[in-house]
Design a protein around this motif. Structure first.
Motif, mmCIF file in Angstrom:
data_model
loop_
_atom_site.group_PDB
_atom_site.id
_atom_site.type_symbol
_atom_site.label_atom_id
_atom_site.label_comp_id
_atom_site.label_asym_id
_atom_site.label_seq_id
_atom_site.Cartn_x
_atom_site.Cartn_y
_atom_site.Cartn_z
ATOM 1 N N TRP A 1 34.641 75.983 84.942
ATOM 2 C CA TRP A 1 34.462 76.064 86.390
ATOM 3 C C TRP A 1 35.583 75.359 87.154
ATOM 4 N N SER B 1 39.977 77.878 87.475
ATOM 5 C CA SER B 1 40.238 79.143 88.158
ATOM 6 C C SER B 1 41.511 79.081 88.986
ATOM 7 N N ARG C 1 37.619 84.353 90.445
ATOM 8 C CA ARG C 1 37.443 83.152 89.645
ATOM 9 C C ARG C 1 37.325 83.498 88.161
ATOM 10 N N LEU C 2 37.531 82.497 87.321
ATOM 11 C CA LEU C 2 37.473 82.707 85.876
ATOM 12 C C LEU C 2 36.115 83.242 85.447
ATOM 13 N N TYR D 1 43.064 86.184 81.675
ATOM 14 C CA TYR D 1 42.487 86.048 83.018
ATOM 15 C C TYR D 1 43.599 85.964 84.065
#
Length: 423
Positions: free
Chosen positions: A52, A55, A64-65, A90
């Motif tokens: 969390w 990102s 976001r990731l 990502y």
């Protein structure tokens, strides 16, 4: 002429580009997306940051990731480290969906021109812009021990120079350092059948604790809140208030940046090192010499007792040091015009603008101004929003575009700006 040229396409460069595009700036992004993560980290490595807190940043928070992972049926859970390969993929997804087309050419020089800056690409094209954001990551700032100088790459290398460790199978490798890069590199080497030792100056290794559960009693959260840099109020300040960090006295900022969140291994690599890797703690290398096809290392312990060892290769996991003179892609005049802090890093103002009007900095090179968060992906969000606001302000005022301060002037301008702005 572009409004902004972003040099670098890692987490900071891509985040800046996303915010700049959303702000309506005409821009160009140059660099191979996520190059350091794709080319300079071996398979099997993990991010030290929580998912969390890892990102990249777009203005609406849609890329976001965890969004990327959910779309692929992959879990991104608190307390479970993210593989480097997943993070790199990502970043490429972010580049495709949140950033204008990235120009993957390498930038070889940045200089000043009338009305702004000019950037030279490796194939000879010159691009011009009113502002430039340098988001060049850590690779220009590799720090190697002086004792290892003079030995070629076949004998000595930096941990960041390896995207693949397989060439060391069946060989003897000495890793110098006591931080995460050293310990994880040593674990990966050992697990592939390399005889590996870690040589570090510290008398003992430091290990990060297993993170507490995300869901906790309120009083535990109040005592040690989760932050992008680990639990605790001190880390919360570093992670969540970089703008306030910059208001600290300059000597305090430099000292904290040099000492906070020091060398330590992640909790999930501890069992892979202790009892599995030979440890030579409390030793410092004094000299290194070629010996056959390998290296002879001379070291001393805390008592001054000398030790000699033979090894096939030395990997220095000795970090990075952001200094003005290592900004080799800036032309000589532009580089010399940068005001610096006592640690040799460029001075930047409240919006990441250097002492050269229109030249902005991002990432590790700004850590002594904005704090330890700038050494982590987590700092990209604050940087991107703040820097793009600074670029827009610079484009509106236009004051001093393309003008390099005279010797000594940049330092006075930077110091005065920091005191009067107060942010």
């Amino acid at each position: 002429m572009y409004d902004l040229l972003v040099v670098g396409a890692g987490p900071y460069g891509l985040s800046i580009a996303s915010h700049a595009a959303a702000a309506g700036l005409s821009l160009r992004v140059l660099g191979r997306p996520m190059a350091s993560w794709r080319d300079h980290m071996p398979r099997g490595m993990f991010l030290k940051s929580e998912p969390w807190a890892s990102s990249l940043s777009d203005p609406e928070g849609r890329r976001r990731l965890e969004t990327y992972c959910a779309g692929r049926g992959v879990a991104a859970r608190h307390g479970e480290p993210v593989p480097v390969e997943l993070f790199a993929s990502y970043g490429l997804w972010f580049a495709r969906n949140a950033v204008p087309d990235v120009d993957e050419r390498t930038v070889t020089r940045v200089g000043v021109c009338s009305g702004g800056f000019e950037v030279l690409t490796a194939d000879g094209e010159v691009l011009r812009a009113r502002a430039v954001a340098l988001a060049i990551g850590v690779m220009p700032f590799v720090e190697m021990p002086s004792a290892l100088s003079g030995l070629g790459p076949e004998r000595v290398s930096h941990s960041s120079h390896h995207g693949d460790l397989s060439r060391f199978r069946g060989r003897d490798v000495t890793v110098i350092g006591g931080g995460q890069a050293a310990l994880e590199t040593a674990a990966l080497l050992t697990e592939q059948g390399t005889r590996t030792r870690v040589l570090a100056r510290a008398d003992g290794l430091s290990w990060n604790d297993v993170p507490p559960d995300w869901e906790r009693p309120w009083w535990r959260s109040a005592r040690a809140p989760h932050t992008g840099l680990g639990c605790g109020w001190r880390n919360w300040f570093y992670a969540e208030r970089p703008g306030l960090f910059r208001r600290l006295p300059e000597p305090t900022r430099v000292r904290i940046t040099a000492s906070a969140l020091g060398p330590a291994g992640a909790w999930w690599v501890r069992d892979r090192v202790e009892g599995a890797v030979e440890l030579m703690l409390g030793h410092e290398v004094t000299s290194a010499h070629g010996s056959g096809t390998g290296v002879r290392l001379e070291a001393v312990d805390r008592d001054g007792t000398p030790t000699r060892l033979e090894t096939d290769h030395v990997i220095a996991a000795t970090g990075f040091r952001a200094r003005r003179e290592r900004l080799g892609l800036l032309d000589d005049e532009l580089r010399a015009g940068l005001a610096v802090l006592p640690d040799g890093s460029p001075e930047v103002g409240r919006d990441f603008e250097s002492s050269v009007p229109g030249l902005f900095m991002a990432g590790l090179i700004t850590a002594s101004a904005f704090g330890p968060a700038m050494r982590f992906v987590h700092g990209a969000g604050f940087t991107a929003g703040t820097l793009v606001r600074g670029v827009r302000r610079r484009l509106r005022t236009g004051t001093g575009r393309g003008r390099i301060p005279a010797p000594g002037e940049g330092r006075r301008r930077g110091s005065d700006r920091g005191l009067s702005a107060g942010l």
